[in-house]
Design a protein around this motif. Structure first.
Motif, PDB file in Angstrom:
ATOM      1  N   VAL A   1       0.809  -1.137   0.078  1.00 10.95           N
ATOM      2  CA  VAL A   1       0.029  -0.051  -0.088  1.00 10.95           C
ATOM      3  C   VAL A   1       0.863   1.131   0.262  1.00 10.95           C
ATOM      4  CG1 VAL A   1      -1.682   1.261   1.210  1.00 10.95           C
ATOM      5  CG2 VAL A   1      -1.978  -1.283   0.967  1.00 10.95           C
ATOM      6  N   GLU A   2       1.899   1.211   0.870  1.00 11.25           N
ATOM      7  CA  GLU A   2       2.730   2.330   0.672  1.00 11.25           C
ATOM      8  C   GLU A   2       3.318   2.710  -0.583  1.00 11.25           C
ATOM      9  OE1 GLU A   2       7.409   2.867   2.528  1.00 11.25           O
ATOM     10  OE2 GLU A   2       5.846   1.954   3.917  1.00 11.25           O
ATOM     11  N   ASN A   3       3.860   1.716  -1.289  1.00  7.30           N
ATOM     12  CA  ASN A   3       4.482   1.717  -2.536  1.00  7.30           C
ATOM     13  C   ASN A   3       3.543   2.339  -3.598  1.00  7.30           C
ATOM     14  OD1 ASN A   3       7.029   0.857  -1.805  1.00  7.30           O
ATOM     15  ND2 ASN A   3       6.881  -0.804  -2.574  1.00  7.30           N
ATOM     16  N   ILE A   4       2.198   1.856  -3.651  1.00 13.16           N
ATOM     17  CA  ILE A   4       1.205   2.101  -4.397  1.00 13.16           C
ATOM     18  C   ILE A   4       0.783   3.475  -4.151  1.00 13.16           C
ATOM     19  CG2 ILE A   4      -1.424   2.028  -4.764  1.00 13.16           C
ATOM     20  CD1 ILE A   4      -0.670  -1.227  -4.550  1.00 13.16           C
ATOM     21  N   ARG A   5       0.768   4.125  -3.124  1.00 12.80           N
ATOM     22  CA  ARG A   5       0.625   5.355  -2.675  1.00 12.80           C
ATOM     23  C   ARG A   5       1.577   6.483  -3.200  1.00 12.80           C
ATOM     24  NH1 ARG A   5      -4.582   5.045  -2.829  1.00 12.80           N
ATOM     25  NH2 ARG A   5      -5.581   4.357  -1.055  1.00 12.80           N
ATOM     26  N   LYS A   6       2.917   5.920  -2.887  1.00  8.26           N
ATOM     27  CA  LYS A   6       3.887   6.354  -3.244  1.00  8.26           C
ATOM     28  C   LYS A   6       4.142   6.794  -4.643  1.00  8.26           C
ATOM     29  CE  LYS A   6       8.320   5.098  -2.542  1.00  8.26           C
ATOM     30  NZ  LYS A   6       9.606   4.578  -1.834  1.00  8.26           N
ATOM     31  N   ALA A   7       3.827   5.812  -5.588  1.00  5.87           N
ATOM     32  CA  ALA A   7       3.696   5.851  -6.912  1.00  5.87           C
ATOM     33  C   ALA A   7       2.848   6.837  -7.554  1.00  5.87           C
ATOM     34  CB  ALA A   7       3.695   4.485  -7.518  1.00  5.87           C
ATOM     35  N   GLY A   8       1.712   7.415  -6.530  1.00 10.96           N
ATOM     36  CA  GLY A   8       0.710   8.429  -7.135  1.00 10.96           C
ATOM     37  C   GLY A   8      -0.589   7.909  -7.362  1.00 10.96           C
ATOM     38  N   PHE A   9      -0.941   6.627  -7.090  1.00  5.77           N
ATOM     39  CA  PHE A   9      -2.131   5.943  -7.196  1.00  5.77           C
ATOM     40  C   PHE A   9      -3.142   6.516  -6.243  1.00  5.77           C
ATOM     41  CE2 PHE A   9       0.027   2.855  -9.826  1.00  5.77           C
ATOM     42  CZ  PHE A   9      -0.815   2.615 -10.701  1.00  5.77           C
ATOM     43  N   GLY A  10      -4.275   7.039  -6.601  1.00  2.86           N
ATOM     44  CA  GLY A  10      -5.180   7.496  -5.709  1.00  2.86           C
ATOM     45  C   GLY A  10      -6.314   6.661  -5.601  1.00  2.86           C
ATOM     46  N   ARG A  11      -6.314   5.532  -6.439  1.00  2.00           N
ATOM     47  CA  ARG A  11      -7.380   4.680  -6.464  1.00  2.00           C
ATOM     48  C   ARG A  11      -6.926   3.496  -6.255  1.00  2.00           C
ATOM     49  NH1 ARG A  11     -10.843   5.764 -11.462  1.00  2.00           N
ATOM     50  NH2 ARG A  11     -12.356   4.254 -10.491  1.00  2.00           N
ATOM     51  N   LEU A  12      -7.391   2.650  -5.271  1.00  2.00           N
ATOM     52  CA  LEU A  12      -6.684   1.308  -4.944  1.00  2.00           C
ATOM     53  C   LEU A  12      -8.137   0.400  -4.451  1.00  2.00           C
ATOM     54  CD1 LEU A  12      -4.591  -1.044  -4.008  1.00  2.00           C
ATOM     55  CD2 LEU A  12      -4.550   0.319  -1.781  1.00  2.00           C
ATOM     56  N   ASN A  13      -8.042  -0.750  -5.057  1.00  2.00           N
ATOM     57  CA  ASN A  13      -9.053  -1.740  -4.457  1.00  2.00           C
ATOM     58  C   ASN A  13      -8.038  -3.023  -4.034  1.00  2.00           C
ATOM     59  OD1 ASN A  13     -11.804  -3.018  -4.759  1.00  2.00           O
ATOM     60  ND2 ASN A  13     -10.322  -4.419  -5.959  1.00  2.00           N
ATOM     61  N   VAL A  14      -8.868  -3.364  -3.105  1.00  2.00           N
ATOM     62  CA  VAL A  14      -8.425  -4.620  -2.357  1.00  2.00           C
ATOM     63  C   VAL A  14      -9.381  -5.818  -2.240  1.00  2.00           C
ATOM     64  CG1 VAL A  14      -7.230  -5.539  -0.142  1.00  2.00           C
ATOM     65  CG2 VAL A  14      -6.800  -3.398  -1.089  1.00  2.00           C
ATOM     66  N   ASP A  15      -9.159  -7.257  -2.779  1.00  2.00           N
ATOM     67  CA  ASP A  15      -9.910  -8.072  -2.553  1.00  2.00           C
ATOM     68  C   ASP A  15      -9.774  -9.003  -1.413  1.00  2.00           C
ATOM     69  OD1 ASP A  15     -11.081  -7.272  -4.972  1.00  2.00           O
ATOM     70  OD2 ASP A  15      -9.537  -8.576  -6.087  1.00  2.00           O
ATOM     71  N   PHE A  16     -10.822  -9.288  -0.838  1.00  2.00           N
ATOM     72  CA  PHE A  16     -10.965 -10.352   0.439  1.00  2.00           C
ATOM     73  C   PHE A  16     -11.658 -11.514   0.043  1.00  2.00           C
ATOM     74  CE2 PHE A  16      -9.661  -6.602   2.369  1.00  2.00           C
ATOM     75  CZ  PHE A  16      -8.474  -6.838   3.096  1.00  2.00           C
ATOM     76  N   ILE A  17     -11.273 -12.909   0.852  1.00  2.00           N
ATOM     77  CA  ILE A  17     -12.115 -13.896   0.440  1.00  2.00           C
ATOM     78  C   ILE A  17     -13.086 -14.079   1.587  1.00  2.00           C
ATOM     79  CG2 ILE A  17     -12.243 -16.426   0.538  1.00  2.00           C
ATOM     80  CD1 ILE A  17      -9.591 -16.505  -0.488  1.00  2.00           C
ATOM     81  N   TYR A  18     -14.450 -13.934   1.222  1.00  2.00           N
ATOM     82  CA  TYR A  18     -15.560 -13.757   2.362  1.00  2.00           C
ATOM     83  C   TYR A  18     -15.722 -15.141   2.874  1.00  2.00           C
ATOM     84  CZ  TYR A  18     -20.317 -13.145   4.371  1.00  2.00           C
ATOM     85  OH  TYR A  18     -21.364 -13.185   5.011  1.00  2.00           O
ATOM     86  N   ARG A  19     -16.056 -15.274   4.234  1.00  2.00           N
ATOM     87  CA  ARG A  19     -16.130 -16.431   4.974  1.00  2.00           C
ATOM     88  C   ARG A  19     -15.029 -17.523   5.195  1.00  2.00           C
ATOM     89  NH1 ARG A  19     -21.897 -18.430   5.559  1.00  2.00           N
ATOM     90  NH2 ARG A  19     -20.825 -20.347   5.444  1.00  2.00           N
ATOM     91  N   GLN A  20     -13.979 -16.914   4.795  1.00  2.00           N
ATOM     92  CA  GLN A  20     -12.652 -17.778   5.134  1.00  2.00           C
ATOM     93  C   GLN A  20     -12.343 -18.556   6.286  1.00  2.00           C
ATOM     94  OE1 GLN A  20     -11.012 -18.668   2.323  1.00  2.00           O
ATOM     95  NE2 GLN A  20      -9.775 -20.114   3.457  1.00  2.00           N
TER      96      GLN A  20
END
Length: 86
Positions: free
Chosen positions: A56-75
């Motif tokens: 997340v730090e590297n993505i923000r540092k690269a300048g991305f303002g939009r980040l999506n994170v996927d999780f597995i539900y009910r794991q």
């Protein structure tokens, strides 16, 4: 434009993430699956809190303002069943 990466790549290869941003991508997605290291191990996936934080730090540092994170539900339910032998 949107692109997907892995947390391991995002954490370990800032130059690649920056190059993707420089190509014009404005949204990036990653599959965390779960933040439980025990569950990650049971799934055979790489990951840890420190990898996710660095990604997340590297993505923000690269300048991305939009980040999506996927999780597995009910794991957690699946892991409990697996531990009980069901």
């Amino acid at each position: 434009m949107s692109i997907e990466t892995t947390p391991v790549i995002a954490a370990n290869d800032f130059e690649k993430i920056k190059a993707i941003k420089d190509l014009g991508y404005n949204r990036i997605s990653m599959g965390f699956q779960t933040v439980s290291e025990k569950l990650l191990e049971s799934l055979g996936r790489e990951g840890s809190k420190s990898i996710y934080e660095k990604a997340v730090e590297n993505i923000r540092k690269a300048g991305f303002g939009r980040l999506n994170v996927d999780f597995i539900y009910r794991q957690t339910i699946l892991l409990k069943k697996q531990q009980q032998g069901n």
